[in-house]
Scaffold this motif. Structure first.
Motif, mmCIF file in Angstrom:
data_model
loop_
_atom_site.group_PDB
_atom_site.id
_atom_site.type_symbol
_atom_site.label_atom_id
_atom_site.label_comp_id
_atom_site.label_asym_id
_atom_site.label_seq_id
_atom_site.Cartn_x
_atom_site.Cartn_y
_atom_site.Cartn_z
ATOM 1 N N LEU A 107 2.135 -3.365 0.262
ATOM 2 C CA LEU A 107 2.514 -2.048 0.776
ATOM 3 C C LEU A 107 3.830 -1.579 0.161
ATOM 4 O O LEU A 107 3.963 -0.406 -0.228
ATOM 5 N N MET A 108 4.802 -2.481 0.053
ATOM 6 C CA MET A 108 6.084 -2.101 -0.560
ATOM 7 C C MET A 108 5.926 -1.821 -2.048
ATOM 8 O O MET A 108 6.532 -0.876 -2.565
ATOM 9 N N HIS A 109 5.123 -2.598 -2.737
ATOM 10 C CA HIS A 109 4.876 -2.333 -4.156
ATOM 11 C C HIS A 109 4.237 -0.951 -4.322
ATOM 12 O O HIS A 109 4.607 -0.191 -5.226
ATOM 13 N N PHE A 110 3.299 -0.626 -3.445
ATOM 14 C CA PHE A 110 2.658 0.685 -3.474
ATOM 15 C C PHE A 110 3.710 1.795 -3.303
ATOM 16 O O PHE A 110 3.721 2.774 -4.062
ATOM 17 N N ALA A 111 4.605 1.636 -2.333
ATOM 18 C CA ALA A 111 5.653 2.640 -2.084
ATOM 19 C C ALA A 111 6.606 2.740 -3.271
ATOM 20 O O ALA A 111 6.995 3.851 -3.677
ATOM 21 N N GLU A 112 6.991 1.609 -3.821
ATOM 22 C CA GLU A 112 7.912 1.610 -4.962
ATOM 23 C C GLU A 112 7.262 2.247 -6.192
ATOM 24 O O GLU A 112 7.911 3.020 -6.910
ATOM 25 N N GLN A 113 5.998 1.958 -6.412
ATOM 26 C CA GLN A 113 5.292 2.576 -7.543
ATOM 27 C C GLN A 113 5.126 4.076 -7.329
ATOM 28 O O GLN A 113 5.268 4.869 -8.262
ATOM 29 N N PHE A 114 4.868 4.473 -6.088
ATOM 30 C CA PHE A 114 4.787 5.893 -5.732
ATOM 31 C C PHE A 114 6.103 6.591 -6.075
ATOM 32 O O PHE A 114 6.117 7.673 -6.654
ATOM 33 N N ALA A 115 7.220 5.962 -5.716
ATOM 34 C CA ALA A 115 8.542 6.539 -5.984
ATOM 35 C C ALA A 115 8.791 6.663 -7.487
ATOM 36 O O ALA A 115 9.304 7.690 -7.958
ATOM 37 N N ILE A 116 8.436 5.629 -8.230
ATOM 38 C CA ILE A 116 8.621 5.654 -9.686
ATOM 39 C C ILE A 116 7.740 6.727 -10.314
ATOM 40 O O ILE A 116 8.209 7.543 -11.125
ATOM 41 N N ASP A 117 6.467 6.758 -9.930
ATOM 42 C CA ASP A 117 5.516 7.716 -10.498
ATOM 43 C C ASP A 117 5.912 9.163 -10.225
ATOM 44 O O ASP A 117 5.562 10.062 -10.995
ATOM 45 N N ASN A 118 6.613 9.385 -9.111
ATOM 46 C CA ASN A 118 7.001 10.738 -8.729
ATOM 47 C C ASN A 118 8.476 11.041 -9.000
ATOM 48 O O ASN A 118 9.018 12.010 -8.480
ATOM 49 N N ASN A 119 9.108 10.184 -9.812
ATOM 50 C CA ASN A 119 10.479 10.402 -10.296
ATOM 51 C C ASN A 119 11.540 10.542 -9.202
ATOM 52 O O ASN A 119 12.475 11.331 -9.335
ATOM 53 N N TYR A 120 11.403 9.760 -8.135
ATOM 54 C CA TYR A 120 12.457 9.737 -7.118
ATOM 55 C C TYR A 120 13.617 8.894 -7.632
ATOM 56 O O TYR A 120 13.425 7.982 -8.447
ATOM 57 N N SER A 121 14.821 9.189 -7.147
ATOM 58 C CA SER A 121 15.995 8.454 -7.623
ATOM 59 C C SER A 121 16.223 7.150 -6.870
ATOM 60 O O SER A 121 16.839 6.232 -7.402
ATOM 61 N N SER A 122 15.729 7.066 -5.626
ATOM 62 C CA SER A 122 15.911 5.833 -4.865
ATOM 63 C C SER A 122 14.939 5.763 -3.705
ATOM 64 O O SER A 122 14.309 6.759 -3.331
ATOM 65 N N ILE A 123 14.886 4.556 -3.129
ATOM 66 C CA ILE A 123 14.119 4.301 -1.908
ATOM 67 C C ILE A 123 15.115 3.828 -0.861
ATOM 68 O O ILE A 123 15.934 2.947 -1.122
ATOM 69 N N ARG A 124 15.025 4.433 0.307
ATOM 70 C CA ARG A 124 15.924 4.098 1.411
ATOM 71 C C ARG A 124 15.108 3.660 2.624
ATOM 72 O O ARG A 124 13.991 4.128 2.833
ATOM 73 N N LEU A 125 15.707 2.794 3.429
ATOM 74 C CA LEU A 125 15.030 2.322 4.631
ATOM 75 C C LEU A 125 16.052 1.694 5.565
ATOM 76 O O LEU A 125 17.209 1.499 5.202
ATOM 77 N N ASP A 126 15.596 1.391 6.766
ATOM 78 C CA ASP A 126 16.435 0.626 7.684
ATOM 79 C C ASP A 126 15.590 -0.471 8.310
ATOM 80 O O ASP A 126 14.371 -0.381 8.348
ATOM 81 N N THR A 127 16.270 -1.508 8.743
ATOM 82 C CA THR A 127 15.598 -2.574 9.476
ATOM 83 C C THR A 127 16.542 -3.107 10.551
ATOM 84 O O THR A 127 17.761 -3.040 10.411
ATOM 85 N N PHE A 128 15.970 -3.615 11.593
ATOM 86 C CA PHE A 128 16.709 -4.062 12.766
ATOM 87 C C PHE A 128 17.633 -5.229 12.414
ATOM 88 O O PHE A 128 17.231 -6.173 11.726
ATOM 89 N N SER A 129 18.855 -5.161 12.910
ATOM 90 C CA SER A 129 19.855 -6.190 12.599
ATOM 91 C C SER A 129 19.467 -7.581 13.100
ATOM 92 O O SER A 129 19.928 -8.586 12.564
ATOM 93 N N LYS A 130 18.616 -7.653 14.103
ATOM 94 C CA LYS A 130 18.194 -8.952 14.637
ATOM 95 C C LYS A 130 16.923 -9.473 13.959
ATOM 96 O O LYS A 130 16.450 -10.554 14.281
ATOM 97 N N ASN A 131 16.385 -8.688 13.030
ATOM 98 C CA ASN A 131 15.162 -9.096 12.339
ATOM 99 C C ASN A 131 15.534 -9.678 10.972
ATOM 100 O O ASN A 131 15.457 -9.023 9.939
#
Length: 166
Positions: A107-131
């Motif tokens: 799923l992450m590879h799919f999202a990263e490839q989507f970002a590259i294919d569509n010329n985005y400058s970065s991918i941002r996200l958040d995750t829980f500090s206890k995870n």
């Protein structure tokens, strides 16, 4: 197969995310609960064409949101790139019975490839500090931790923000 989600998928997606929430809570990670993620969030994701599902032979087993919308909670973070051409990852989930088999990586590879294919400058996200498991997952993929935000309806603890420059 990873594909764009449809309205008819919502109940299956909710089964996956509720199973994930229950699994995380049983492991002391209070990241998701009965209120989040919810049906209306997924309905909005579908309307924006930003929700994707992982479909295996026996149904939907995972999901990911790939969004261009920057949540207001992200404003205070000092991002590595300008706030103009980024995507945001939300609600990444793989059914607990299938975790550890590489589906989140897909799923992450799919999202990263989507970002590259569509010329985005970065991918941002958040995750829980206890995870800690999620933190390691993103850090091993090259994401840089930048700061913390809070979602009081989910937890009193912070969520770490990450970015990967493309």
């Amino acid at each position: 197969m990873i594909r764009l989600a449809e309205e008819r998928d919502i109940q299956s997606i909710l089964k996956v995310t509720k199973s994930c929430a229950k699994f995380m809570i049983s492991n002391g990670v209070f990241q998701w609960n009965d209120d989040y993620p919810n049906k209306s969030a997924f309905q909005n994701d579908i309307k924006r064409n930003e929700l994707y599902v992982l479909e295996l032979d026996d149904g939907i087993k995972g999901c990911i949101v790939i969004s261009t919308l920057m949540d207001s909670e992200y404003i205070p973070i000092e991002w590595l790139t300008k706030n103009e051409n980024n995507i945001y990852i939300h609600r990444l989930a793989v059914h607990p019975q299938l975790q550890g088999k590489g589906y989140a990586q897909q799923l992450m590879h799919f999202a990263e490839q989507f970002a590259i294919d569509n010329n985005y400058s970065s991918i941002r996200l958040d995750t829980f500090s206890k995870n800690k498991r999620n933190q390691k997952f993103y850090e091993l993929r090259g994401y840089k931790r930048l700061g913390d935000i809070y979602f009081p309806k989910q937890s009193e603890f912070p969520f770490h923000c990450y970015e990967q420059v493309l």
